[in-house]
Every structure is written in structure tokens, then in C-alpha cells.
Write an enzyme that holds these catalytic residues in place. Structure first.
Site, PDB file in Angstrom:
ATOM      1  N   GLY A   1       0.819  -1.220   0.000  1.00 35.72           N
ATOM      2  CA  GLY A   1       0.000   0.000   0.000  1.00 35.72           C
ATOM      3  C   GLY A   1       0.845   1.259   0.000  1.00 35.72           C
TER       4      GLY A   1
ATOM      5  N   ASP B   1       8.597  -2.540  -9.834  1.00 36.46           N
ATOM      6  CA  ASP B   1       9.479  -1.664 -10.620  1.00 36.46           C
ATOM      7  C   ASP B   1      10.636  -2.484 -11.211  1.00 36.46           C
ATOM      8  OD1 ASP B   1       8.007   0.728  -9.651  1.00 36.46           O
ATOM      9  OD2 ASP B   1       8.823   0.058  -7.746  1.00 36.46           O
TER      10      ASP B   1
ATOM     11  N   HIS C   1       9.599   3.895  -4.023  1.00 32.03           N
ATOM     12  CA  HIS C   1       8.592   3.497  -5.005  1.00 32.03           C
ATOM     13  C   HIS C   1       7.762   4.732  -5.349  1.00 32.03           C
ATOM     14  CE1 HIS C   1       5.501   1.436  -7.201  1.00 32.03           C
ATOM     15  NE2 HIS C   1       4.582   1.917  -6.375  1.00 32.03           N
TER      16      HIS C   1
HETATM   17  P1  NAX Z   1      -8.131  -1.023  -3.862  1.00 28.40           P
HETATM   18  O1  NAX Z   1      -8.677   0.338  -3.617  1.00 28.40           O
HETATM   19  O2  NAX Z   1      -8.755  -1.887  -4.894  1.00 28.40           O
HETATM   20  O3  NAX Z   1      -8.163  -1.831  -2.493  1.00 28.40           O
HETATM   21  C1  NAX Z   1      -7.685  -1.306  -1.297  1.00 28.40           C
HETATM   22  C2  NAX Z   1      -8.331  -2.094  -0.180  1.00 28.40           C
HETATM   23  O4  NAX Z   1      -7.733  -1.700   1.046  1.00 28.40           O
HETATM   24  C3  NAX Z   1      -9.825  -1.851  -0.052  1.00 28.40           C
HETATM   25  O5  NAX Z   1     -10.471  -3.099   0.064  1.00 28.40           O
HETATM   26  C4  NAX Z   1      -9.931  -1.037   1.234  1.00 28.40           C
HETATM   27  O6  NAX Z   1     -11.159  -1.257   1.911  1.00 28.40           O
HETATM   28  C5  NAX Z   1      -8.748  -1.616   2.015  1.00 28.40           C
HETATM   29  N1  NAX Z   1      -8.300  -0.827   3.148  1.00 28.40           N
HETATM   30  C6  NAX Z   1      -8.289   0.527   3.292  1.00 28.40           C
HETATM   31  N2  NAX Z   1      -7.874   0.854   4.521  1.00 28.40           N
HETATM   32  C7  NAX Z   1      -7.601  -0.298   5.162  1.00 28.40           C
HETATM   33  C8  NAX Z   1      -7.191  -0.611   6.481  1.00 28.40           C
HETATM   34  N3  NAX Z   1      -6.980   0.331   7.378  1.00 28.40           N
HETATM   35  N4  NAX Z   1      -7.033  -1.909   6.801  1.00 28.40           N
HETATM   36  C9  NAX Z   1      -7.277  -2.875   5.918  1.00 28.40           C
HETATM   37  N5  NAX Z   1      -7.711  -2.654   4.664  1.00 28.40           N
HETATM   38  C10 NAX Z   1      -7.876  -1.380   4.295  1.00 28.40           C
HETATM   39  O7  NAX Z   1      -6.578  -0.838  -4.116  1.00 28.40           O
HETATM   40  P2  NAX Z   1      -5.557  -1.807  -4.857  1.00 28.40           P
HETATM   41  O8  NAX Z   1      -5.584  -1.534  -6.308  1.00 28.40           O
HETATM   42  O9  NAX Z   1      -5.743  -3.194  -4.382  1.00 28.40           O
HETATM   43  O10 NAX Z   1      -4.165  -1.186  -4.343  1.00 28.40           O
HETATM   44  C11 NAX Z   1      -3.786  -1.283  -2.985  1.00 28.40           C
HETATM   45  C12 NAX Z   1      -2.570  -0.431  -2.707  1.00 28.40           C
HETATM   46  O11 NAX Z   1      -1.448  -0.863  -3.464  1.00 28.40           O
HETATM   47  C13 NAX Z   1      -2.737   1.063  -3.059  1.00 28.40           C
HETATM   48  O12 NAX Z   1      -2.206   1.837  -2.012  1.00 28.40           O
HETATM   49  C14 NAX Z   1      -1.883   1.222  -4.301  1.00 28.40           C
HETATM   50  O13 NAX Z   1      -1.445   2.544  -4.470  1.00 28.40           O
HETATM   51  C15 NAX Z   1      -0.766   0.274  -3.983  1.00 28.40           C
HETATM   52  N6  NAX Z   1       0.099  -0.145  -5.093  1.00 28.40           N
HETATM   53  C16 NAX Z   1       1.403  -0.348  -4.824  1.00 28.40           C
HETATM   54  C17 NAX Z   1       2.294  -0.799  -5.772  1.00 28.40           C
HETATM   55  C18 NAX Z   1       3.739  -1.029  -5.463  1.00 28.40           C
HETATM   56  O14 NAX Z   1       4.473  -1.356  -6.390  1.00 28.40           O
HETATM   57  N7  NAX Z   1       4.219  -0.860  -4.226  1.00 28.40           N
HETATM   58  C19 NAX Z   1       1.846  -1.037  -7.175  1.00 28.40           C
HETATM   59  C20 NAX Z   1       0.368  -1.229  -7.300  1.00 28.40           C
HETATM   60  C21 NAX Z   1      -0.467  -0.343  -6.416  1.00 28.40           C
HETATM   61  O15 NAX Z   1      -0.558   0.918  -7.022  1.00 28.40           O
END
Ligand code: NAX
Length: 331
Positions: free
Chosen positions: A134, A163, A191
Site C-alpha cells: 500500500g 518496478d 517506489h
Molecule cells: P483497492 O482500492 O482496490 O483496495 C484497497 C483495499 O484496502 C480496499 O479493500 C480497502 O477497503 C482496504 N483498506 C483501506 N484501509 C484499510 C485498512 N486500514 N485496513 C485494511 N484494509 C484497508 O486498491 P488496490 O488496487 O488493491 O491497491 C492497494 C494499494 O497498493 C494502493 O495503495 C496502491 O497505491 C498500492 N500499489 C502499490 C504498488 C507497489 O508497487 N508498491 C503497485 C500497485 C499499487 O498501485
């Protein structure tokens, strides 16, 4: 203990009803991380409003009848999700809202990753391995680690494997050689768009990649393409990367448990031990090998002035992020 004699691995995934988890969970269930003979107990964590959707994902995991899945827990309580967890994927985070500054985003996520770090510290296995996906992943990882004093610092990592994989895919396309022929790619830093995908030590079939591409292509096409690939995917797909992010998370955790291939390394963001002029404790991406289940930073690579400049830009950005969370009292 299962009939085959192996204890199930407890695996927790936060953000369980989100799009990355929708791919990630099914690949963990099919044995892509811990092997085809290791059972898993999946522990799905999401916020109360999303628990019903996570229950739906659990129903689908159940219906897929994976032979390796011995149990599925769905919860909105971090303590329950992380109970005896040996591997934790922190995928869930709060996305940037309209008009929000990066500092607002860091502060909002600090409120998630601090308590989750503490819950991991208090409830997970003491040798738990944590991967933060996240965003902003590096600093979320820094915050989680700060709340988990009983867990070894290098058991908290953030994901730069996507990446790294994107870099390999671009190189493979450019040089017309399969991805498997490449080794020693390195992504330095954060990142974020500042990241430094570096081919200095990379090889293709044992030959230097740097000798086969020119600096102009690296500076004008390769580095910006890799660093901004997430935005490119959103533009074309209409949604952010999901299956490729899940795949990178699988690669990261699999290599951590099983080891990196001989003669290669991968890019891992982890709390700095001071190597390469990166402030101790900042969660930055460096080249790592996995040996006996632990990440070891590849040391003593020679760094040119040009590399130094690009690494330093990342260090500066990570320092600023750290300062914001310190000023907000989050660490
Ligand atoms: P989604 O918005 O589809 O899903 C996020 C989920 O997290 C939702 O189900 C939400 O209810 C849940 N959530 C929010 N707060 C929470 C908490 N306190 N405890 C538990 N769950 C919680 O996002 P998704 O496309 O699955 O991406 C998730 C994360 O990955 C985002 O922050 C995104 O920016 C990040 N990424 C990171 C990448 C990396 O290379 N490090 C690449 C892909 C992605 O962009």
C-alpha cells in the site's frame, strides 16, 4: 498438522477485498509463494465497510477448492488477522483524496500502518515477514516498523519488485532476449516517480546490458517509462496495476522464503543499514539476495557520480517523507 505432515503457514493479507488482493490471494492459495506442498491458512483483513466484500472473496476462495487451503479467516480486527502470522502482505491503504497534499496522504496512512505495525508486533510470529504494498509504500513501511520493536528491522519490507519486474520486461523487449536471461537489475530508492532503475550491473546472458544500450535511451525512455508505468497503466486500463502488482508481491515473498537464484539479486525496499550513503533506518530500495530466509544487501558495488546523484534524489525524498511523519507525531 495436515495429513502430509506440514503445518499450514499463516498468511495475512490486508486490503483483502481490493483489486490487488483479488489476484494475490488466489495465487497464494495455489502454492505460488510457499510451494505446492505447503498448506496455508489465509487471514483476510479489511475495514468494517469492506468486510462483506472480503467475505465474498473468501466464498470464492472456498469454491475454488484449493487443496492447500486449510482455513480462511475474515476480519476487520488487525489483532485477529495477524494472530501467529508468518507472512503479512499489507496491501490496504487510503488513497489520496481530492485536493489532498502528499503530507495529508502520509498522515492518513500513518494512522493505519502504526496500529497495524503494533498489532503485528503483539500478535504475529516473532519471525514474521512483512511486505508493504500500500502506497506510499516505503514510508508506510517505516511507520509500521517503528511500532514493532520486537520484530527484526529487516523483516519489514516495502515493494519495489514491480518496478524491478517492469525494468526486466522493458529490457527484454528492447534487446530481444527473454526475461530469464537477465540478471542483476537494480532499482534504487523510493517506489515513486523519483526511483532510479539502474542497469549499471545488469547482465544479459552474462554480458553487460549497459554496453548494449545508450545513455540517451536510458535517460529519455527506459527510466521514465519504468518510473511512470503505473500512470501509463491507469491511462490505458482505466484502473491501477493489480495483477502485475500481485505477481510482484508473490515474487518478493517467494524469494524471501525460498532464496534468490544463484548469481542474481532483486530489488527490495528495507530499513537501511547505512549502505550506499542511505540514512540508517530509511526504507529504501537496494539490491538484495535472500539467503537462508533473510534479505542480505549486496554490498560494495561501485557507485559513479551519475548514479550517486540519482540515488541522493531518492534519499532526499525519503528524508522529507520521514520528516512529515515525525512532525505529525506518527513515529
Ligand atoms: P483497492 O482500492 O482496490 O483496495 C484497497 C483495499 O484496502 C480496499 O479493500 C480497502 O477497503 C482496504 N483498506 C483501506 N484501509 C484499510 C485498512 N486500514 N485496513 C485494511 N484494509 C484497508 O486498491 P488496490 O488496487 O488493491 O491497491 C492497494 C494499494 O497498493 C494502493 O495503495 C496502491 O497505491 C498500492 N500499489 C502499490 C504498488 C507497489 O508497487 N508498491 C503497485 C500497485 C499499487 O498501485
Amino acid at each position: 498438522m495436515t495429513a502430509e505432515g506440514k503445518n499450514p503457514v499463516n498468511v495475512a493479507v490486508s486490503g483483502a477485498s481490493g483489486q490487488i488482493s483479488y489476484s494475490l490471494l488466489f495465487r497464494i492459495a495455489s502454492g505460488d509463494v510457499f510451494g505446492k506442498d505447503t498448506p496455508v491458512h489465509l487471514r483476510l483483513l479489511d475495514i468494517p465497510q469492506a468486510v462483506s466484500a472480503a467475505q465474498g472473496v473468501a466464498m470464492e476462495l472456498f469454491d475454488a477448492a484449493f487443496p492447500l487451503v486449510t482455513g480462511i479467516t475474515v476480519t476487520d480486527k488487525a489483532e485477529e488477522a495477524f494472530e501467529d502470522a508468518q507472512a503479512v502482505f499489507l496491501v490496504g491503504s487510503k488513497p489520496r483524496g481530492k485536493g489532498e497534499e502528499r503530507s495529508d496522504l502520509l498522515a492518513a496512512n500513518g494512522k493505519i500502518f502504526g496500529p497495524q505495525g503494533k498489532a503485528i508486533n503483539d500478535h504475529a510470529a516473532k519471525d514474521v515477514r512483512v511486505l508493504v504494498v500500500g502506497n506510499p509504500a516505503n514510508t508506510n513501511c517505516l511507520i509500521a516498523k517503528a511500532s514493532a520493536p520486537d520484530i527484526p528491522a529487516n523483516h519489514f519490507t516495502a515493494m519495489t519488485r514491480l518496478d524491478h519486474n517492469r525494468s526486466l520486461a522493458q529490457l527484454s523487449d528492447k534487446l530481444g532476449a527473454p526475461v530469464k536471461d537477465f540478471a542483476k537489475m537494480t532499482v534504487w530508492g523510493n517506489h515513486s516517480a523519483t526511483q532510479f532503475p539502474d542497469v549499471t550491473y545488469a547482465t544479459v546472458n552474462g554480458e553487460s546490458v549497459a554496453d548494449k544500450v545508450d545513455e540517451k535511451w536510458l535517460a529519455d525512455e527506459f527510466r521514465p517509462r519504468v518510473a511512470k508505468r503505473g500512470a501509463e497503466i491507469i491511462e490505458v486500463r482505466g484502473k491501477s496495476s493489480a495483477a502485475s502488482a500481485a505477481s510482484a508481491a508473490i515474487d518478493h515473498m517467494r524469494d524471501w522464503f525460498a532464496g534468490t537464484p544463484e548469481g542474481d539479486w532483486v530489488s527490495v525496499s528495507l530499513p537501511s543499514d547505512g549502505s550506499y550513503g542511505i540514512d540508517e533506518g530509511l526504507v529504501a530500495s537496494v539490491p538484495c539476495r535472500s539467503v537462508n530466509g533473510e534479505w542480505e544487501v549486496v554490498k560494495d558495488l561501485e557507485i559513479s557520480d551519475a548514479q550517486r546523484k540519482l540515488i541522493d534524489a531518492n534519499v532526499e525524498e525519503l528524508r522529507n517523507e520521514k520528516k512529515i511523519v515525525e512532525d505529525s507525531g506518527l513515529i
